[in-house]
Write a protein that holds these residues in place. Sequence first.
Motif, short mmCIF file in Angstrom:
data_model
loop_
_atom_site.label_atom_id
_atom_site.label_comp_id
_atom_site.label_asym_id
_atom_site.label_seq_id
_atom_site.Cartn_x
_atom_site.Cartn_y
_atom_site.Cartn_z
N UNK A 1 0.83 -1.20 0.00
CA UNK A 1 0.00 0.00 0.00
C UNK A 1 0.86 1.26 0.00
N UNK A 2 1.89 1.26 0.82
CA UNK A 2 2.73 2.47 0.93
C UNK A 2 3.69 2.60 -0.25
N UNK A 3 4.37 1.52 -0.59
CA UNK A 3 5.37 1.57 -1.65
C UNK A 3 4.74 1.74 -3.03
N UNK A 4 3.45 1.43 -3.15
CA UNK A 4 2.79 1.53 -4.44
C UNK A 4 2.39 2.94 -4.84
N UNK A 5 2.67 3.92 -4.00
CA UNK A 5 2.26 5.29 -4.28
C UNK A 5 3.32 6.04 -5.06
N UNK A 6 2.88 6.80 -6.05
CA UNK A 6 3.80 7.50 -6.94
C UNK A 6 4.67 8.50 -6.18
N UNK A 7 4.09 9.20 -5.20
CA UNK A 7 4.89 10.17 -4.44
C UNK A 7 6.03 9.48 -3.70
N UNK A 8 5.75 8.34 -3.08
CA UNK A 8 6.76 7.62 -2.33
C UNK A 8 7.89 7.16 -3.25
N UNK A 9 7.54 6.61 -4.39
CA UNK A 9 8.55 6.17 -5.34
C UNK A 9 9.39 7.34 -5.85
N UNK A 10 8.74 8.47 -6.05
CA UNK A 10 9.46 9.66 -6.51
C UNK A 10 10.44 10.15 -5.42
N UNK A 11 10.00 10.09 -4.17
CA UNK A 11 10.88 10.48 -3.08
C UNK A 11 12.11 9.59 -2.97
N UNK A 12 11.90 8.28 -3.10
CA UNK A 12 13.03 7.35 -3.07
C UNK A 12 14.00 7.63 -4.21
N UNK A 13 13.47 7.85 -5.39
CA UNK A 13 14.33 8.13 -6.55
C UNK A 13 15.10 9.43 -6.37
N UNK A 14 14.48 10.44 -5.81
CA UNK A 14 15.15 11.72 -5.60
C UNK A 14 16.37 11.58 -4.68
N UNK A 15 16.33 10.60 -3.78
CA UNK A 15 17.43 10.40 -2.84
C UNK A 15 18.42 9.33 -3.31
N UNK A 16 18.22 8.80 -4.50
CA UNK A 16 19.17 7.84 -5.04
C UNK A 16 18.88 6.39 -4.69
N UNK A 17 17.66 6.12 -4.24
CA UNK A 17 17.27 4.74 -3.94
C UNK A 17 16.73 4.06 -5.20
N UNK A 18 16.94 2.76 -5.26
CA UNK A 18 16.32 1.91 -6.27
C UNK A 18 15.54 0.82 -5.55
N UNK A 19 14.28 0.68 -5.93
CA UNK A 19 13.42 -0.31 -5.28
C UNK A 19 12.96 -1.32 -6.31
N UNK A 20 13.34 -2.58 -6.10
CA UNK A 20 12.91 -3.67 -6.96
C UNK A 20 11.91 -4.52 -6.16
N UNK A 21 10.65 -4.51 -6.54
CA UNK A 21 9.66 -5.26 -5.74
C UNK A 21 10.03 -6.73 -5.62
N UNK A 22 9.98 -7.22 -4.39
CA UNK A 22 10.24 -8.64 -4.12
C UNK A 22 9.17 -9.14 -3.16
N UNK A 23 9.03 -10.43 -3.09
CA UNK A 23 8.08 -11.01 -2.15
C UNK A 23 8.60 -10.85 -0.72
N UNK A 24 7.72 -10.51 0.24
CA UNK A 24 8.16 -10.37 1.64
C UNK A 24 8.60 -11.70 2.20
#
Length: 299
Positions: free
Chosen positions: A276-299
């Motif tokens: 729910x949280x990681x699926x939001x465009x604002x959150x992904x944009x914030x991560x990218x702005x700080x140099x993070x890369x998020x590859x969805x994986x199973x918990x």
Amino acid sequence: METSYLLMGLLTAKAYFNGTSLPERYFQKRVQQLWEAADWTWHTQGGQNKLYWHWSPNNGFQMNFPIGGYDEALITYIMAAASPTHPLARAVHDSCWVGSKDWRNGHTYYGYRLPLDAYDQGGPLFFEQYTYLGINPNGLTDDHGIDYAEQTRHHTLINRAYCIANPKHWKGYGPTCWGLTAGDSYKGYLAHCPSVDVGVIQPTAALSSFPYTPTESMQVLRHLYYDLGTHLWGPFGFADGFSESRNWYARTHLAIDQGPIVVMIENYRSGLPWRLFMGQADVQRGLQRLGFTSRPTKP
């Protein structure tokens, strides 16, 4: 920082209550208004390359405490960078957070390398829990080469290994009874960790680590409930802390310790809060702005 926790929860709830009924649409609108109203840049005190923790109308920036190093406040930088209206510049993150002398670790303890956190043998376990109620560390890396799945799991395993080694010979410590983090103790509220070990275990430490150490955390859960339940279990869950050496069991339940247990068990069970949280465009944009890369994986 507390504002970032609040908004992380509200945005997660907004993503869950995503229907078109009147109450849901009203809730969505109010959360969005709060989210857009938060002015993160205000906390740079006029454009400094520092993000300050506290401000109030009565005291201003009197505490003058910049958020640096590696601890539970990573979510604050992510939320600040994710803001659609008042985004924090990356230079503040790089200077105040990553640039702090307390950001990196790099040492190996009990066979586990700890990338971040300047504490010897790692700080309190809430460092690896509060930010990651919403941020999924699995598949999360940054452009400094940090693997946050390694960070969260290794910090937890180091904390566990320290308790098993039990250099201070506290009663009860072992494979089924570990977990040093902030909480109530017979000395008052303390941020327990290997370098601040007074013989007190916080149930939230291991139980909020379920996504990282599911087998080991389940061992603790069973021990606390079946073996120590008469001392620890109550209508609000487990008591906040205990020391078998002192025969001391807290009479308190702290929401900031109880809440992560519920959320992190669900992240382990289904991954729903993370999605729910990681699926939001604002959150992904914030991560990218700080140099993070998020590859969805199973918990």
